[in-house]
Design an enzyme around this catalytic site. Structure first.
Site: not given
Ligand code: FAD
Ligand code: SIN
Length: 489
Positions: A110, A363, A270, A224, A368-369, A44, A40, A352, A46
């Site tokens: 996007e 996706r 993508r 990506h 995703s967010l 970048q 998260t 995720e 949105g």
């Molecule tokens: P995460 O945010 O990955 O959080 C998982 C948490 O679980 C972390 O705190 C981790 O430390 C913890 N964890 C994992 N395993 C364990 C364990 N065994 N024990 C304890 N803790 C653990 N999506 C969009 O919609 N828009 C965007 O603009 C976008 N840009 C992105 C850019 C980048 C560079 C990346 C990498 C991803 C992007 N995504 C975007 C995707 C999106 O960020 C993620 O899919 C989303 O944030 C996932 O949220 P989450 O809460 O499921 O997991």
């Molecule tokens: C990006 O900003 O290109 C990433 C967006 C996403 O993963 O949805």
């Protein structure tokens, strides 16, 4: 330790759930590094949502389904899209300040979207959401935060989940909970080249599989298209919104190659853009060209990207920026319903790590967010308390020292998995080679890991990665035809 809600993970889904749950009982939130360490925090571009008068749910649904290769669960897609605006307003109420123009939200575009429908905060939307959610969490007396606490194993009995074993300060502890929530994110770390930070090792997925949860669509790994072509870990992302604001892809001959490869050109979905770049890279470098924009605009709109590229010696307003695809997102995951329910009683999952069905085979950008938020908003309506059965005392493994030969061995096997996955389960796949070479190799790795009886975070992560890699390879081998981000040679 006993709690009402054990939340594993501190990304958008874990934090958002914790805020809801804290109104009903004590929340214990464990996270394996510091609280902000999450995918998260890296987001970048949105969040996609139906926010503009000229947009509507049907159009967002259509783009989501088309990008997903119509492999999506239509009910889940509708559910997410129809709740999208409320999800954004919730973040605004919590304190997230999205970009605005004349009092209205400013929207960007996007890949795969036929409309500007992405709310954003500069090029650091995820960082801002994480900051605000963490701030709100820290204000809550009902939420206990345990950082540097690694969830090792779920505590289950007769298909009911009663909490999890964790490693904290080199000791294994049992945390019993009325309800356990997996919010551990994706598995980008399975690949040698990834935009994900190193926390993304598929732990929650592996823990759930071990206890008999159903998983789905694991072959659909999204790459990506535009990570900076520089060997850094993780690969630095150049957001799709850079193209959304007018930048173009250029090949080594200086041609705008996406112009005649898809009606949406540089903003095709993508999977398509990543494959076209992959092809072009055989003849030479591929670049993002944002030189049609002036420095003041680029600095203001993309402060983080502009600054980071400057550190690497590139001026966005003057230079072509070399790019390459990198593993980015796990479209499949633990099968859940609209309320995050898994196959196990009192075990929920969201974000995720799940497969709600909204993404299908690929996706749509910035969904995703949105998915993480919408689904973790709903689950809070389902909370109930349960009693832990008397005498439930799961066995504890021995802890291996972090500098032991076994830890080193696990560390080396991690690297082997990353090479293997990049080679065989990458952008273009060959089913015969997966069967003949990759599956036997991953089985060998699994066997080697099985012989390690003691545990610690490195060993457990490597075992989780091997288990998930094996399932991804099996799923990729099984799916004969190309679909979404699964492309068969
Ligand atoms: P995460 O945010 O990955 O959080 C998982 C948490 O679980 C972390 O705190 C981790 O430390 C913890 N964890 C994992 N395993 C364990 C364990 N065994 N024990 C304890 N803790 C653990 N999506 C969009 O919609 N828009 C965007 O603009 C976008 N840009 C992105 C850019 C980048 C560079 C990346 C990498 C991803 C992007 N995504 C975007 C995707 C999106 O960020 C993620 O899919 C989303 O944030 C996932 O949220 P989450 O809460 O499921 O997991
Ligand atoms: C990006 O900003 O290109 C990433 C967006 C996403 O993963 O949805």
């Amino acid at each position: 330790m006993q709690t009402n809600f054990l939340v594993i993970g501190s990304g958008i889904s874990g934090l958002n759930f914790a805020l809801h749950a804290a109104k009903k009982g004590k929340v214990t939130l464990v996270t394996k590094k510091k609280i902000i360490d999450s995918n998260t925090n890296y987001a970048q571009g949105g969040i996609a949502a139906v926010l503009d008068k000229t947009d509507n749910a049907e159009a967002h649904i259509k783009d989501t389904l088309e990008t997903g290769g119509f492999h999506n669960n239509k009910r889940a897609v509708r559910f997410m899209v129809e709740n999208s605006a409320d999800a954004i307003y919730r973040l605004i109420d919590l304190g997230v300040e999205f970009a605005k123009e004349k009092g209205n939200l400013k929207l960007t575009q996007e890949g795969g979207h036929n409309k500007r429908r992405i709310a954003y905060v500069g090029d650091y939307t995820g960082k801002e959401i994480e900051r605000i959610l963490v701030k709100r969490i820290k204000e809550h007396l009902n939420i206990e935060i345990l950082e540097d606490t690694f969830a090792l194993k779920l505590i289950t009995k007769r298909k009911n989940c009663y909490g999890a074993q964790v490693i904290k300060d080199d000791k294994i502890e049992n945390i019993f909970a009325d309800q356990t929530i997996i919010a551990t994110g994706g598995a980008g770390e399975l690949y040698k080249n990834t935009t994900n930070p190193p926390i993304a090792t598929g732990d929650g997925l592996a823990m759930a599989i071990e206890e008999g949860c159903k998983v789905k669509d694991l072959e659909f790994i999204q790459f990506h298209p535009t990570a900076l072509a520089k060997k850094i870990t993780p690969r630095f992302l150049i957001s799709e919104t850079v193209r959304g604001e007018g930048a173009r892809l250029i090949n080594s001959k200086g041609e705008r190659f996406m112009k005649d490869r898809h009606p949406l050109k540089d903003l095709a979905s993508r999977d398509i853009v990543a494959r076209e770049i992959y092809k072009e890279l055989k003849d030479g470098p591929v670049y993002i060209d944002s030189t049609n924009k002036k420095t003041p605009f680029l600095k203001k709109r993309f402060p983080q990207i502009h600054e980071k590229l400057k550190d690497y010696g590139y001026n966005m307003a003057k230079d072509l920026i070399p790019v390459t695809p990198a593993a980015h997102y796990l479209c499949g995951g633990i099968t859940t319903d609209l309320h995050g329910k898994t196959r196990l009683k009192n075990l929920f999952a969201f974000g995720e790590v799940t497969c709600t069905g909204v993404h299908g085979a690929n996706r749509l950008a910035s969904n995703s967010l949105l998915e993480a938020l919408v689904f973790s908003n709903q689950i809070a309506k389902q909370l109930k308390h349960q009693k832990t059965p008397k005498g439930l005392r799961p066995t504890k493994s021995r802890i291996a020292k972090s500098n032991s030969p076994l830890t080193k061995k696990a560390h080396n096997l991690k690297k082997e998995i990353q090479e293997l996955m990049w080679q065989y389960a990458g952008i273009v796949r060959n089913r015969k080679l997966i069967k003949k070479e990759a599956l036997p190799k991953i089985r060998e790795i699994l066997q080697e890991l099985e012989s390690i009886k003691s545990t610690n975070q490195v060993i457990a992560e490597t075992k989780n990665m091997a288990m998930v890699a094996h399932l991804i390879l099996k799923a990729a081998q099984k799916r004969r035809k190309s679909l979404g981000c699964h492309f068969v040679e």
